[in-house]
Design an enzyme around this catalytic site. Structure first.
Site, mmCIF file in Angstrom:
data_model
loop_
_atom_site.group_PDB
_atom_site.id
_atom_site.type_symbol
_atom_site.label_atom_id
_atom_site.label_comp_id
_atom_site.label_asym_id
_atom_site.label_seq_id
_atom_site.Cartn_x
_atom_site.Cartn_y
_atom_site.Cartn_z
ATOM 1 N N HIS A 185 -64.324 -16.700 -29.808
ATOM 2 C CA HIS A 185 -65.273 -17.209 -28.818
ATOM 3 C C HIS A 185 -65.039 -16.467 -27.507
ATOM 4 O O HIS A 185 -63.951 -16.520 -26.940
ATOM 5 C CB HIS A 185 -65.118 -18.713 -28.631
ATOM 6 C CG HIS A 185 -65.678 -19.509 -29.766
ATOM 7 N ND1 HIS A 185 -65.156 -20.734 -30.153
ATOM 8 C CD2 HIS A 185 -66.717 -19.265 -30.595
ATOM 9 C CE1 HIS A 185 -65.859 -21.200 -31.172
ATOM 10 N NE2 HIS A 185 -66.807 -20.318 -31.462
ATOM 11 N N GLU A 188 -63.283 -17.658 -23.994
ATOM 12 C CA GLU A 188 -61.962 -18.278 -24.052
ATOM 13 C C GLU A 188 -60.880 -17.231 -23.794
ATOM 14 O O GLU A 188 -60.119 -16.839 -24.670
ATOM 15 C CB GLU A 188 -61.796 -18.974 -25.409
ATOM 16 C CG GLU A 188 -62.828 -20.077 -25.608
ATOM 17 C CD GLU A 188 -62.905 -20.632 -27.021
ATOM 18 O OE1 GLU A 188 -62.060 -20.261 -27.867
ATOM 19 O OE2 GLU A 188 -63.819 -21.437 -27.296
ATOM 20 N N GLU A 385 -55.942 -24.890 -30.031
ATOM 21 C CA GLU A 385 -56.769 -25.019 -28.833
ATOM 22 C C GLU A 385 -55.801 -25.069 -27.661
ATOM 23 O O GLU A 385 -55.129 -26.072 -27.436
ATOM 24 C CB GLU A 385 -57.630 -26.279 -28.887
ATOM 25 C CG GLU A 385 -58.657 -26.304 -30.008
ATOM 26 C CD GLU A 385 -59.865 -25.432 -29.735
ATOM 27 O OE1 GLU A 385 -59.967 -24.872 -28.624
ATOM 28 O OE2 GLU A 385 -60.721 -25.310 -30.632
#
Length: 431
Positions: A185, A188, A385
């Site tokens: 992504h 990020e 994450e």
């Protein structure tokens, strides 16, 4: 992270793609968010939850950075100036609690751009700030030229002809493989930064535990597997998430972490080409995911672990995302995750939560980690994450002084993750 955000920036100038030196260059105005406000919206009933969620599909002037999963959870929504009156009127009419978190989200992006521009003039590659794709690729080249155990890898080309560049780190034959994926992504940025930090430590650290880890496995490390999108966040639009393949006159890209051919488009995706979670017209429609999967398939039987790095929310996730049904080795994955997050917290006290994707966040199918687990039989498959936690709104502009601490604690945890899974025999037959 895997937000269900709508992101169609028709206000941005049309993009002209030109061939230059073998790499596509996008000529476009820089997307700005002047006077865009960030709202935190917290529905208190199922009706309010549905009403806010419906806004996601109703307007391309709302950017959902965080999506509530249940009553009492929050939505973080960036609202365009011309939409402010309608947005607040709708919330107030339904008595939906909300507050302004930031009056002008562009300020953070301006500060970041100025800082990085000044830093770049020094010409050094370190982990005191974020780096462009070109700088990351040049550093990989340098690492390979200076260390015989580092081999450059080319997993193919992106839509705009950028290299999916990585390295193999190996201290001898017959070692099980660990695949490290970063930057799928685009926005990020802490992901490629953390991956390069870990790689540097695996090569150069003198710490006994890190050296043992580095030499036990063959490492396949790709810091930025969505190179077009990553470059676009530096050049044009800081909040871009997807690839850059055009779909119609105003919509670009598919979500490369919804595009893998394992229960593709079943859960947590969109069929709207302008949406952030657009899964693409079919599985592996994006050349980036198609090329990377072909590379991983060549390692079938050798890879023991596939680990992807995202941001943000401080979570450690494992399959599945398409169903609440637990994977065959769910108990092991859960216990390994528990030990891993405890290890991560020791250095700085950073608290992670953990669990299978479907239960720990929300349904989301077609991810690289689910594909590696379900289609390639890589039974140690995790998604990090990274920092900050889910209470933050500005995780995409994580301050650069947090890069090294994030890298340190993540490497601590990675040692535990691989030691715990090794003790359970997951790499015994991989070579």
């Amino acid at each position: 992270m895997v937000w269900n955000g709508v992101f169609s920036r028709c206000a941005v100038a049309l993009v002209a793609v030109m061939a230059f030196g073998g790499v596509a260059i996008e000529a476009a105005e820089v997307a700005r968010y002047d006077n865009y406000r960030l709202y935190r919206v917290t529905p208190q009933s199922e009706e309010q939850l549905r009403a806010v969620a419906a806004m996601e599909q109703a307007s391309d002037s709302l950017i959902f950075l965080e999506t509530a999963r249940k009553v009492g959870d929050r939505f973080d929504i960036v609202v365009a100036p011309h939409k402010l009156a309608d947005f607040t009127e709708t919330l107030e009419a339904d008595y939906i609690p909300h507050q302004v978190i930031d009056e002008n989200v562009q300020n953070a992006f301006d500060q970041e751009r100025t800082r990085i521009t000044n830093k770049r003039a020094k010409g050094t590659f370190d982990w005191s700030d974020y780096h462009t794709l070109e700088e990351i690729h040049a550093w990989l080249d340098k690492l390979a030229s200076e260390h015989s155990e580092v081999e450059l890898l080319d997993a193919g080309r992106s839509h705009q002809n950028r290299t999916l560049k990585g390295v193999k780190l190996s201290y001898g034959e017959g070692r099980p493989g660990v695949f490290i994926e970063g930057g799928i992504h685009a926005r990020e940025w802490i992901s490629p930064a953390t991956v390069t930090y870990i790689l540097n430590e695996l090569v150069n650290s003198e710490d006994a535990q890190v050296r043992a880890l580095a030499e036990k496995f063959d490492w396949y490390v790709f810091p930025s597997v969505n190179p077009d999108g990553y470059a676009y966040t530096f050049q044009v639009n800081r909040l871009w998430r997807k690839t850059r393949k055009p779909y119609g006159p105003f919509c670009y890209g598919a979500d490369p972490n919804r595009n893998w051919d394992f229960h593709w488009a079943e859960q947590g995706t969109s069929n709207n080409a302008c949406a952030d979670t657009y899964a693409g017209p079919q599985a592996f429609s994006e050349v980036e995911t198609r090329s990377l999967s072909a590379f991983v398939e060549k390692l079938r039987g050798k890879l023991g672990a596939y680990i992807a790095f995202h941001s943000y929310s401080q979570l450690l996730l494992f399959p599945y995302g398409h169903t609440g049904e637990h994977s065959p080795n769910h108990k092991d994955l859960n216990e390994i995750a528990e030990a891993t997050v405890k290890s991560l917290a020791k250095r700085y006290g950073t608290q992670y939560k953990y669990g299978n994707v479907y239960d720990a966040i929300y349904p989301a199918s077609g991810s690289s980690v689910d594909w590696s687990y379900g289609a390639q039989d890589v039974k140690i498959a995790y998604t990090y994450e990274l920092r900050p936690d889910s209470d933050a709104w500005n995780g995409f502009v994580l301050p650069p002084n947090q890069i090294v601490p994030t890298g340190e604690e993540t490497l601590d945890s990675l040692v535990t993750l691989l030691e715990e899974s090794s003790a359970r025999g997951y790499y015994d037959a991989k070579n």
